[in-house]
Design an enzyme around this catalytic site. Structure first.
Site, PDB file in Angstrom:
ATOM      1  N   ASP A 104     -15.163 -12.977 -15.422  1.00  0.00           N
ATOM      2  CA  ASP A 104     -14.284 -12.557 -14.325  1.00  0.00           C
ATOM      3  C   ASP A 104     -12.813 -12.661 -14.677  1.00  0.00           C
ATOM      4  O   ASP A 104     -11.970 -12.734 -13.807  1.00  0.00           O
ATOM      5  CB  ASP A 104     -14.592 -13.381 -13.057  1.00  0.00           C
ATOM      6  CG  ASP A 104     -13.939 -14.748 -13.080  1.00  0.00           C
ATOM      7  OD1 ASP A 104     -13.761 -15.314 -14.178  1.00  0.00           O
ATOM      8  OD2 ASP A 104     -13.597 -15.255 -11.994  1.00  0.00           O
ATOM      9  N   GLU A 105     -12.483 -12.704 -15.984  1.00  0.00           N
ATOM     10  CA  GLU A 105     -11.064 -12.794 -16.330  1.00  0.00           C
ATOM     11  C   GLU A 105     -10.734 -12.047 -17.609  1.00  0.00           C
ATOM     12  O   GLU A 105     -11.583 -11.887 -18.482  1.00  0.00           O
ATOM     13  CB  GLU A 105     -10.625 -14.249 -16.439  1.00  0.00           C
ATOM     14  CG  GLU A 105     -11.415 -15.053 -17.446  1.00  0.00           C
ATOM     15  CD  GLU A 105     -10.838 -16.446 -17.638  1.00  0.00           C
ATOM     16  OE1 GLU A 105      -9.759 -16.556 -18.241  1.00  0.00           O
ATOM     17  OE2 GLU A 105     -11.464 -17.400 -17.168  1.00  0.00           O
TER      18      GLU A 105
HETATM   19  P1  TTP Z   1     -13.860 -19.310 -12.469  1.00  0.00           P
HETATM   20  O1  TTP Z   1     -12.956 -18.124 -12.559  1.00  0.00           O
HETATM   21  O2  TTP Z   1     -13.436 -20.559 -13.167  1.00  0.00           O
HETATM   22  O3  TTP Z   1     -14.097 -19.719 -10.945  1.00  0.00           O
HETATM   23  P2  TTP Z   1     -14.202 -18.822  -9.643  1.00  0.00           P
HETATM   24  O4  TTP Z   1     -14.012 -17.370  -9.951  1.00  0.00           O
HETATM   25  O5  TTP Z   1     -15.473 -19.163  -8.928  1.00  0.00           O
HETATM   26  O6  TTP Z   1     -13.006 -19.358  -8.752  1.00  0.00           O
HETATM   27  P3  TTP Z   1     -11.417 -19.133  -8.961  1.00  0.00           P
HETATM   28  O7  TTP Z   1     -11.229 -18.298 -10.182  1.00  0.00           O
HETATM   29  O8  TTP Z   1     -10.949 -18.434  -7.733  1.00  0.00           O
HETATM   30  O9  TTP Z   1     -10.853 -20.503  -9.106  1.00  0.00           O
HETATM   31  O10 TTP Z   1     -15.290 -18.933 -13.005  1.00  0.00           O
HETATM   32  C1  TTP Z   1     -15.856 -17.636 -12.799  1.00  0.00           C
HETATM   33  C2  TTP Z   1     -17.329 -17.741 -12.494  1.00  0.00           C
HETATM   34  O11 TTP Z   1     -18.002 -18.404 -13.564  1.00  0.00           O
HETATM   35  C3  TTP Z   1     -17.637 -18.535 -11.248  1.00  0.00           C
HETATM   36  O12 TTP Z   1     -17.606 -17.750 -10.069  1.00  0.00           O
HETATM   37  C4  TTP Z   1     -19.017 -19.073 -11.540  1.00  0.00           C
HETATM   38  C5  TTP Z   1     -19.054 -19.209 -13.051  1.00  0.00           C
HETATM   39  N1  TTP Z   1     -18.873 -20.634 -13.413  1.00  0.00           N
HETATM   40  C6  TTP Z   1     -20.013 -21.424 -13.591  1.00  0.00           C
HETATM   41  O13 TTP Z   1     -21.134 -20.932 -13.502  1.00  0.00           O
HETATM   42  N2  TTP Z   1     -19.846 -22.755 -13.881  1.00  0.00           N
HETATM   43  C7  TTP Z   1     -18.608 -23.332 -13.978  1.00  0.00           C
HETATM   44  O14 TTP Z   1     -18.505 -24.552 -14.227  1.00  0.00           O
HETATM   45  C8  TTP Z   1     -17.442 -22.510 -13.791  1.00  0.00           C
HETATM   46  C9  TTP Z   1     -16.054 -23.105 -13.879  1.00  0.00           C
HETATM   47  C10 TTP Z   1     -17.632 -21.177 -13.511  1.00  0.00           C
HETATM   48 MG    MG Z   2     -12.368 -16.725 -11.127  1.00  0.00          MG
END
Ligand code: TTP
Ligand code: MG
Length: 406
Positions: A104-105
């Site tokens: 997602d980034e």
């Molecule tokens: P992130 O971008 O770190 O988290 P997020 O999108 O849920 O929240 P935000 O960016 O708004 O802070 O991670 C992206 C996805 O990756 C997250 O939705 C679920 C997955 N993920 C895991 O499965 N385990 C983890 O420990 C993390 C950090 C993320």
């Molecule tokens: Mg995220």
């Protein structure tokens, strides 16, 4: 002229995808990771749930205690992968200089793109709009002269934010933030820095680089540059994956050899499938085990001949498993298997080994059947007992904590 690097990260990604499917979940505390009686951890928490202290990595039971009214969802990895592919396709429309750094980034190099969009901020706003309109997902965007500051800016702007750090103000932007906000500083370095009396990035930036080098080696030198907002790393298109792995945590710790071996067989077949899809066989097989007390071990074997055959991956993993279990009496909490050290295919070597040729043909036939009728439509006898342990759907068994490593 300073570069313009965009970092974009979707907000509460897994949760947001679920909210698109079920709009009644919007605005509520929602957790993706599993039902609270499961032993896994939170993968993603909605911002409403974060108000109660919930965060990724927290055990589901703790999350439930802190916020019993939250909606807990198992999640579906295929769905997130699908959303991720569409998200990256939108980004690719905006710049060919695209570096995905997770599902997602991504970073985009937008240097010189001002005239196309009016300004880089307007370009970023258009990107956010398209992601919202076409996928229904909220995103946060940071813009800066380098990757590190762009990433911090995106993080600071969450949720649904957009923040530009003008060229020249990188250092002052970072200065008041806690050191833990600087990418690359993990919990361990954070503690060590605190021990040195360093709490905010501004203090870190003012330390002589030699001091940081003394404590953290070359990582310290990079830390010093980044704390000062200096980062000239290029936005690089993705290289190929360096390893493929799958793992799962059991609902209950287990000593049962048949369960362990069946799970290992299933995970090996999942790894084998991905390996054959990428078309480059692997030289190394790694087994991962976590015991009841959380001690985690990995054991690796280098194959005489690189392979992408299910049976070879499994048999290698099984040998490592048997050796490991003979040294350890604790029950097992998690089992995983991975392959790495890919090579360019050299099929002709395999032709000398008729059993390998047969097995390769078999795997290809199985892959075709599974593609058409679902992963569990054809199984080896060994994995059949998993029917009693895991629920299944067309894409395969539903593992409580499927590995995110690719
Ligand atoms: P992130 O971008 O770190 O988290 P997020 O999108 O849920 O929240 P935000 O960016 O708004 O802070 O991670 C992206 C996805 O990756 C997250 O939705 C679920 C997955 N993920 C895991 O499965 N385990 C983890 O420990 C993390 C950090 C993320
Ligand atoms: Mg995220």
């Amino acid at each position: 002229m300073a570069r313009r690097i965009i970092h974009i990260d979707l907000d509460a990604f897994f949760v947001s995808v679920e909210q698109v499917l079920k709009p009644e979940l919007k605005g509520k505390p929602v957790v993706v990771g599993g039902k609270p009686d499961r032993r896994g951890v939170v993968a993603s928490a909605s911002y409403e749930a974060r108000k109660y202290g919930l965060h990724a990595g927290m055990p589901l039971s703790t999350a439930h205690r802190l916020c019993p009214q939250a909606v807990f969802i198992e999640g579906n990895f295929t769905r997130y992968q699908d959303a991720s592919t569409k998200f990256m396709a939108i980004l690719a429309d905006f710049s060919p200089f695209l570096e995905p750094t997770g599902l997602d980034e991504a970073y985009l190099d937008a240097t010189g793109f001002e005239s196309l969009h009016g300004s880089i901020v307007q370009m970023a706003a258009k990107i956010k709009r398209r992601i919202k309109d076409e996928l229904g997902l909220p995103a946060s965007v940071g813009i800066a002269s380098g990757k590190v500051v762009a990433k911090v800016a995106a993080e600071q702007s969450k949720p649904d934010g957009l923040l530009e750090v003008p060229a020249g103000s990188e250092r002052s932007f970072l200065a008041p933030l806690p050191v833990g906000e600087l990418p690359g500083i993990g919990k361990k370095s954070e503690l060590e820095l605190k021990g040195l009396g360093i709490h905010i990035i501004g203090q870190l930036a003012s330390l002589p680089p030699e001091t940081l080098k003394y404590h953290f080696g070359t990582a310290g030198v990079i830390m010093h540059r980044h704390a000062n907002g200096i980062d000239d790393r290029a936005v690089e298109p993705p290289g190929e994956a360096r390893s493929i792995s799958r793992e799962t945590t059991f609902g209950e710790d287990t000593r049962d050899r048949r369960t362990l071996e069946a799970t290992l067989r299933y995970l090996s077949e999942r790894v084998g499938k991905s390996l054959r899809e990428q078309g480059r066989p692997a030289r190394c097989v790694t087994l991962k085990l976590r015991y009841a007390d959380f001690t985690t071990i990995t054991r690796r074997t280098t194959l005489k001949q690189a392979s992408d055959i299910n049976q070879v991956i499994f048999a290698t993993g099984l040998k490592l498993l048997k050796t490991a279990l003979s040294h350890e009496k604790q029950p097992v909490r998690l089992v995983g298997i991975g392959v790495s050290h890919f090579i360019e295919p050299a099929r002709q070597l395999n032709m000398l080994d008729s059993s390998a040729v047969r097995q390769e043909k078999l795997d290809r036939v199985i892959d075709r059947i599974r593609k058409k009728y679902g992963f569990t439509s054809i199984q080896t006898g060994r994995t059949l007992l998993l029917q009693d342990i895991f629920a299944s759907r067309k894409e395969g068994y539903i593992l409580p904590t499927p590995s995110l490593s690719r």
